[in-house]
Scaffold this active site. Structure first.
Site, short mmCIF file in Angstrom:
data_model
loop_
_atom_site.label_atom_id
_atom_site.label_comp_id
_atom_site.label_asym_id
_atom_site.label_seq_id
_atom_site.Cartn_x
_atom_site.Cartn_y
_atom_site.Cartn_z
N GLN A 78 -18.31 18.67 -23.00
CA GLN A 78 -16.78 18.13 -22.77
C GLN A 78 -15.85 17.53 -21.30
O GLN A 78 -15.54 19.36 -20.98
CB GLN A 78 -16.08 18.78 -23.72
CG GLN A 78 -14.86 18.65 -23.49
CD GLN A 78 -15.07 17.01 -24.87
OE1 GLN A 78 -15.46 16.36 -25.73
NE2 GLN A 78 -13.53 16.10 -24.51
N PHE A 79 -16.02 17.20 -20.66
CA PHE A 79 -15.76 17.38 -19.35
C PHE A 79 -13.65 16.76 -19.49
O PHE A 79 -13.03 17.37 -18.71
CB PHE A 79 -15.45 15.92 -17.88
CG PHE A 79 -14.91 13.91 -18.14
CD1 PHE A 79 -13.86 14.25 -18.29
CD2 PHE A 79 -15.52 13.54 -19.47
CE1 PHE A 79 -13.36 12.55 -18.61
CE2 PHE A 79 -14.71 11.81 -19.86
CZ PHE A 79 -14.23 11.89 -19.09
N THR A 80 -13.38 16.55 -20.62
CA THR A 80 -11.82 16.97 -20.76
C THR A 80 -10.78 17.75 -20.54
O THR A 80 -10.19 17.83 -21.00
CB THR A 80 -11.32 15.40 -21.86
OG1 THR A 80 -11.71 16.21 -22.88
CG2 THR A 80 -11.71 13.92 -21.19
#
Length: 149
Positions: A78-80
Site C-alpha cells: 500500500q504505497f499510499t
C-alpha cells in the site's frame, strides 16, 4: 516502513473480480515502503508485528499475540501509506518507495513471515485490488519504523 495492522475476523483481496488471497482470522496488514527502508528495518517491523499482544485473553484483556490465537496474515502492499497531504488537496507520494525497491521489500516481508511459521496470504503487488475484511473491535495499530527504531 509502515504497517497498518488490523485485527480481522475475515479478510480477502480480489484482483479483477478473482479472490487472490483470503484468511479466516488474524491480521489484515497494509504495508508501505520508502526507498530508505532496509531488510534490517523490515526484520524489526516483522518482529514487532508478530509480537504484538492485541488479541483478547479469557479475561477480555489485550494480552495475546497472533501465534497464541492461531491467526493468519493477509499482507497488502500500500504505497499510499506515505501520502503527504501537507500542501494543497492532492496528496504527494514522493516518499513512497520506487516500485522496484518496494516490490523487493514486500516479498522479503512475506518470506520472513512464512519462515516464522505464520500462514500468509497476499494481494498482487501493483495491481488494482479490492480488499474486504471485518475489523474486529475495531482494533487498528500503525507501526511506523520512523517512530519505533
Amino acid at each position: 516502513m509502515k504497517f497498518l495492522v488490523q485485527i480481522a475476523s475475515d479478510a480477502s483481496v480480489s484482483v479483477e473480480n478473482q479472490v487472490v488471497g483470503s484468511i479466516p482470522f488474524g491480521y489484515m496488514v497494509l504495508i508501505g515502503v520508502e526507498d530508505a527502508d532496509t531488510k534490517e528495518i523490515a526484520d524489526k517491523m516483522i518482529k514487532k508485528m508478530l509480537g504484538l499482544r492485541i488479541f483478547k485473553d479469557e479475561n477480555g484483556k489485550t494480552n495475546l499475540s497472533l501465534d497464541q490465537v492461531g491467526g493468519s496474515l493477509l499482507l497488502i502492499s500500500q504505497f499510499t501509506l506515505y501520502a503527504d497531504c501537507r500542501k494543497g488537496n492532492r496528496p504527494s507520494f514522493i516518499r513512497s518507495g520506487s516500485a522496484e525497491s518496494a516490490r523487493e521489500m514486500y516479498w522479503y516481508i512475506i518470506d520472513k513471515c512464512k519462515e516464522a511459521g505464520v500462514t500468509v496470504q497476499t494481494g498482487e503487488f501493483g495491481a488494482e485490488m479490492k480488499v474486504t475484511f471485518t475489523n474486529e473491535g475495531p482494533f487498528t495499530v500503525m507501526l511506523d519504523s520512523a517512530e519505533l527504531f
